[in-house]
Scaffold this active site. Sequence first.
Site, PDB file in Angstrom:
ATOM      1  N   TRP A 156       0.805  -1.225   0.000  1.00 55.92           N
ATOM      2  CA  TRP A 156       0.000   0.000   0.000  1.00 55.92           C
ATOM      3  C   TRP A 156       0.834   1.270   0.000  1.00 55.92           C
ATOM      4  O   TRP A 156       0.301   2.347  -0.226  1.00 55.92           O
ATOM      5  CB  TRP A 156      -0.923   0.004   1.234  1.00 55.92           C
ATOM      6  CG  TRP A 156      -0.170  -0.254   2.509  1.00 55.92           C
ATOM      7  CD1 TRP A 156      -0.038  -1.467   3.142  1.00 55.92           C
ATOM      8  CD2 TRP A 156       0.600   0.673   3.270  1.00 55.92           C
ATOM      9  NE1 TRP A 156       0.770  -1.336   4.247  1.00 55.92           N
ATOM     10  CE2 TRP A 156       1.173  -0.029   4.345  1.00 55.92           C
ATOM     11  CE3 TRP A 156       0.860   2.038   3.172  1.00 55.92           C
ATOM     12  CZ2 TRP A 156       1.995   0.571   5.309  1.00 55.92           C
ATOM     13  CZ3 TRP A 156       1.693   2.644   4.115  1.00 55.92           C
ATOM     14  CH2 TRP A 156       2.242   1.905   5.162  1.00 55.92           C
ATOM     15  N   ASN A 157       2.146   1.184   0.297  1.00 52.69           N
ATOM     16  CA  ASN A 157       2.881   2.445   0.512  1.00 52.69           C
ATOM     17  C   ASN A 157       3.219   3.194  -0.778  1.00 52.69           C
ATOM     18  O   ASN A 157       3.322   4.411  -0.785  1.00 52.69           O
ATOM     19  CB  ASN A 157       4.111   2.236   1.398  1.00 52.69           C
ATOM     20  CG  ASN A 157       5.106   1.269   0.823  1.00 52.69           C
ATOM     21  OD1 ASN A 157       4.786   0.534  -0.106  1.00 52.69           O
ATOM     22  ND2 ASN A 157       6.301   1.257   1.358  1.00 52.69           N
ATOM     23  N   LYS A 180      -2.335  -8.791  -7.601  1.00 51.12           N
ATOM     24  CA  LYS A 180      -3.204  -8.479  -6.456  1.00 51.12           C
ATOM     25  C   LYS A 180      -2.620  -7.282  -5.708  1.00 51.12           C
ATOM     26  O   LYS A 180      -1.599  -7.395  -5.043  1.00 51.12           O
ATOM     27  CB  LYS A 180      -3.307  -9.670  -5.491  1.00 51.12           C
ATOM     28  CG  LYS A 180      -4.417  -9.445  -4.472  1.00 51.12           C
ATOM     29  CD  LYS A 180      -4.215 -10.111  -3.145  1.00 51.12           C
ATOM     30  CE  LYS A 180      -3.236  -9.416  -2.263  1.00 51.12           C
ATOM     31  NZ  LYS A 180      -3.652  -8.069  -1.790  1.00 51.12           N
ATOM     32  N   PRO A 181      -3.280  -6.119  -5.828  1.00 50.77           N
ATOM     33  CA  PRO A 181      -2.785  -4.957  -5.080  1.00 50.77           C
ATOM     34  C   PRO A 181      -3.183  -5.056  -3.611  1.00 50.77           C
ATOM     35  O   PRO A 181      -4.037  -5.861  -3.243  1.00 50.77           O
ATOM     36  CB  PRO A 181      -3.506  -3.780  -5.755  1.00 50.77           C
ATOM     37  CG  PRO A 181      -4.760  -4.362  -6.312  1.00 50.77           C
ATOM     38  CD  PRO A 181      -4.478  -5.817  -6.625  1.00 50.77           C
ATOM     39  N   GLU A 183      -4.947  -4.446  -0.132  1.00 48.33           N
ATOM     40  CA  GLU A 183      -6.379  -4.223   0.122  1.00 48.33           C
ATOM     41  C   GLU A 183      -6.670  -2.765   0.497  1.00 48.33           C
ATOM     42  O   GLU A 183      -7.748  -2.256   0.229  1.00 48.33           O
ATOM     43  CB  GLU A 183      -6.888  -5.176   1.218  1.00 48.33           C
ATOM     44  CG  GLU A 183      -6.120  -5.154   2.543  1.00 48.33           C
ATOM     45  CD  GLU A 183      -4.896  -6.063   2.548  1.00 48.33           C
ATOM     46  OE1 GLU A 183      -4.368  -6.377   1.458  1.00 48.33           O
ATOM     47  OE2 GLU A 183      -4.450  -6.438   3.658  1.00 48.33           O
ATOM     48  N   GLY A 234       6.653  -6.381   0.097  1.00 52.99           N
ATOM     49  CA  GLY A 234       5.901  -6.278   1.343  1.00 52.99           C
ATOM     50  C   GLY A 234       6.796  -6.664   2.506  1.00 52.99           C
ATOM     51  O   GLY A 234       8.025  -6.528   2.435  1.00 52.99           O
ATOM     52  N   SER A 235       6.175  -7.189   3.553  1.00 53.13           N
ATOM     53  CA  SER A 235       6.937  -7.475   4.759  1.00 53.13           C
ATOM     54  C   SER A 235       7.792  -8.737   4.593  1.00 53.13           C
ATOM     55  O   SER A 235       7.457  -9.642   3.823  1.00 53.13           O
ATOM     56  CB  SER A 235       5.965  -7.670   5.926  1.00 53.13           C
ATOM     57  OG  SER A 235       5.089  -8.732   5.633  1.00 53.13           O
ATOM     58  N   GLU A 256      10.935  -8.090  -2.601  1.00 55.73           N
ATOM     59  CA  GLU A 256      11.422  -6.802  -2.083  1.00 55.73           C
ATOM     60  C   GLU A 256      10.822  -6.671  -0.701  1.00 55.73           C
ATOM     61  O   GLU A 256       9.632  -6.380  -0.569  1.00 55.73           O
ATOM     62  CB  GLU A 256      10.944  -5.638  -2.965  1.00 55.73           C
ATOM     63  CG  GLU A 256      11.389  -5.692  -4.405  1.00 55.73           C
ATOM     64  CD  GLU A 256      12.870  -5.415  -4.585  1.00 55.73           C
ATOM     65  OE1 GLU A 256      13.539  -5.045  -3.597  1.00 55.73           O
ATOM     66  OE2 GLU A 256      13.351  -5.593  -5.707  1.00 55.73           O
ATOM     67  N   LEU A 257      11.643  -6.880   0.332  1.00 54.06           N
ATOM     68  CA  LEU A 257      11.087  -7.009   1.683  1.00 54.06           C
ATOM     69  C   LEU A 257      11.500  -5.831   2.568  1.00 54.06           C
ATOM     70  O   LEU A 257      11.805  -4.757   2.088  1.00 54.06           O
ATOM     71  CB  LEU A 257      11.505  -8.360   2.263  1.00 54.06           C
ATOM     72  CG  LEU A 257      11.185  -9.548   1.328  1.00 54.06           C
ATOM     73  CD1 LEU A 257      11.706 -10.849   1.894  1.00 54.06           C
ATOM     74  CD2 LEU A 257       9.685  -9.653   1.054  1.00 54.06           C
ATOM     75  N   CYS A 290      10.250   1.229   2.551  1.00 51.12           N
ATOM     76  CA  CYS A 290      11.203   0.194   2.988  1.00 51.12           C
ATOM     77  C   CYS A 290      12.635   0.713   2.934  1.00 51.12           C
ATOM     78  O   CYS A 290      13.535   0.092   3.467  1.00 51.12           O
ATOM     79  CB  CYS A 290      11.027  -1.071   2.167  1.00 51.12           C
ATOM     80  SG  CYS A 290      10.975  -0.726   0.429  1.00 51.12           S
ATOM     81  N   GLU A 387      12.175  -2.071  12.049  1.00 48.88           N
ATOM     82  CA  GLU A 387      11.732  -1.045  11.115  1.00 48.88           C
ATOM     83  C   GLU A 387      10.519  -0.324  11.743  1.00 48.88           C
ATOM     84  O   GLU A 387       9.509  -0.951  12.032  1.00 48.88           O
ATOM     85  CB  GLU A 387      11.319  -1.788   9.835  1.00 48.88           C
ATOM     86  CG  GLU A 387      11.104  -0.931   8.642  1.00 48.88           C
ATOM     87  CD  GLU A 387      10.809  -1.776   7.397  1.00 48.88           C
ATOM     88  OE1 GLU A 387      10.287  -2.904   7.526  1.00 48.88           O
ATOM     89  OE2 GLU A 387      11.070  -1.280   6.294  1.00 48.88           O
TER      90      GLU A 387
HETATM   91  P1  ADP Z   1       2.292  -4.536   5.305  1.00 52.03           P
HETATM   92  O1  ADP Z   1       2.511  -5.042   6.687  1.00 52.03           O
HETATM   93  O2  ADP Z   1       3.166  -3.409   4.938  1.00 52.03           O
HETATM   94  O3  ADP Z   1       0.866  -4.333   4.922  1.00 52.03           O
HETATM   95  P2  ADP Z   1       2.262  -7.070   4.001  1.00 52.03           P
HETATM   96  O4  ADP Z   1       3.438  -7.896   3.642  1.00 52.03           O
HETATM   97  O5  ADP Z   1       1.326  -7.578   5.038  1.00 52.03           O
HETATM   98  O6  ADP Z   1       2.879  -5.666   4.384  1.00 52.03           O
HETATM   99  O7  ADP Z   1       1.410  -6.718   2.701  1.00 52.03           O
HETATM  100  C1  ADP Z   1       1.932  -6.554   1.435  1.00 52.03           C
HETATM  101  C2  ADP Z   1       1.049  -7.247   0.440  1.00 52.03           C
HETATM  102  O8  ADP Z   1       1.025  -8.631   0.761  1.00 52.03           O
HETATM  103  C3  ADP Z   1      -0.410  -6.790   0.427  1.00 52.03           C
HETATM  104  O9  ADP Z   1      -0.875  -6.828  -0.912  1.00 52.03           O
HETATM  105  C4  ADP Z   1      -1.098  -7.852   1.256  1.00 52.03           C
HETATM  106  O10 ADP Z   1      -2.455  -8.033   0.922  1.00 52.03           O
HETATM  107  C5  ADP Z   1      -0.324  -9.077   0.857  1.00 52.03           C
HETATM  108  N1  ADP Z   1      -0.376 -10.175   1.833  1.00 52.03           N
HETATM  109  C6  ADP Z   1      -0.535 -10.105   3.176  1.00 52.03           C
HETATM  110  N2  ADP Z   1      -0.534 -11.343   3.710  1.00 52.03           N
HETATM  111  C7  ADP Z   1      -0.368 -12.216   2.682  1.00 52.03           C
HETATM  112  C8  ADP Z   1      -0.278 -13.642   2.577  1.00 52.03           C
HETATM  113  N3  ADP Z   1      -0.349 -14.435   3.654  1.00 52.03           N
HETATM  114  N4  ADP Z   1      -0.107 -14.179   1.350  1.00 52.03           N
HETATM  115  C9  ADP Z   1      -0.018 -13.391   0.254  1.00 52.03           C
HETATM  116  N5  ADP Z   1      -0.099 -12.063   0.291  1.00 52.03           N
HETATM  117  C10 ADP Z   1      -0.273 -11.472   1.491  1.00 52.03           C
END
Ligand code: ADP
Length: 484
Positions: A156-157, A180-181, A183, A234-235, A256-257, A290, A387
Amino acid sequence: LGRLARPDLFSDLAGIALGGKAWSGAEFDVLNPSTGALLARLPDMGPSETRDAIDRAAEAQGVWQSLPAKDKSAVMRRWHQLIVLHSDDLATILTAEMGKPLTEAKSEVAHAAAYVQWYAEEANRIYGETISAPSNDRRMLVIKQPVGVVGTITPWNFPASMVARKISPALAAGCAIVLKPAEQTPLVAGAMFVLARLAGFPEGALNLIYASHGADVGAELCTNARIRKISFTGSTEVGRLLMSQCAPQIKKLNLELGGNAPFIVFDDADIDEAVEGAIQAKFRNGGQTCVSANRIYVQSAVHDEFSEKFVARVAELKVGDGFDPEVTIGPMIDSHAIDKIEAHLADAGARGGTIRCGGKRVGNGGTFFEPTVLTGVTSAMRVAQEETFGPLAPIIRFDDAEQVVREANDTIYGLAAYFYASNLKRVWRVAEALEYGMVGINTGRMSSEAAPFGGVKQSGIGREGSRHGMEDYLEMKYLCMGGI
Ligand code: ADP
């Protein structure tokens, strides 16, 4: 904002994911984080819609792949032009769903467009190789081919530039896409897909899945054999999970974590420039990137001067709704983000850190947090180890230049690092010693479509941007011709 209220815009955004089909299933809300206002209600898609999207992409893969490079490039250039043409609308949608200041949203959309343009050009530049064979009866060469259908998950950032940075190199390489963007921010991605349709990509080459929970869709993307590669930003936690889900099929991954970026100010630095760089590296996007500076190390001789000038500069930042032209820091994405900042502050306070400015939520509602500077920070504090992902700048005093590099490297992450210095010998030595995928030297901002973005250690796998970003979506095939 008037445009956002236009109902047909949102039926377009929903329709682009459903391929014109009616939706009778569950829906989820997209909210403006500055006001809590409902922006849109979107279909909440799941594994079965994901499977359908993957099937469509697999069918389109051959069509898109076999289009001549020049034609792929032309479609991508049209997409780029449409993004540029609609950049004000895209930025408005982005600020509404994510909260960042409109000027930052505009610069993000420009950055997104730059990725599309760069890879529209790179589509024409896929090269193979001929190899001198060790015997005369054979010829050896290498051709490059797309990896196949790519599943992408974005955060989302940077809801616009992450979409462009991920899917442009894949498309240019000849891969069909299922995206999949996040949510929280699906709308600007939807709008970019509407523009992609207008640009004339073949039916099924780009597919969009909206979902309120990433897990089910993610699991389908990772375990469906028709998906040949996963690209995720993402994370680190979710990255690890996706990697394990991909393991049974040895599915390729770009990740990219998270990061824990050090920002080091040496005593030979230009302090005014270092202050400006730190403002950029720490407070852009409210610290929710990040590559945000997470630990600011300042050498003793310049510590007080830097801290005073930095605090004075931070006091000029204004928090609020991203549509207010004076605002430089928007809301945090949600209340969990605020909880984390407050936990880091409480921990630092209990261990002797001093709040030099900020330190509180803004107002009773919303998720706004004051830009905050902490001094007297030590490496043992949570704020230096995790972080923060918010507008909290911890300053750590140091004496020894070699020791600070060891401390900077003492983390599981290795995404971005920054330092300010002028002595050439020091600049080279420190740049080489930092265990990071990217190092900003006398600059607080380095992201560019022309450069390879990515991390080492647990910050990820692969690179995005530049010619290297394209290689990640190409397989090499060795051809050996015998009997010559
Ligand atoms: P943040 O904590 O910054 O929201 P996330 O890693 O949770 O980072 O989210 C980044 C992306 O990964 C979002 O599109 C989110 O919907 C998706 N996401 C979160 N959990 C899962 C999962 N278990 N499997 C696949 N995608 C996921």
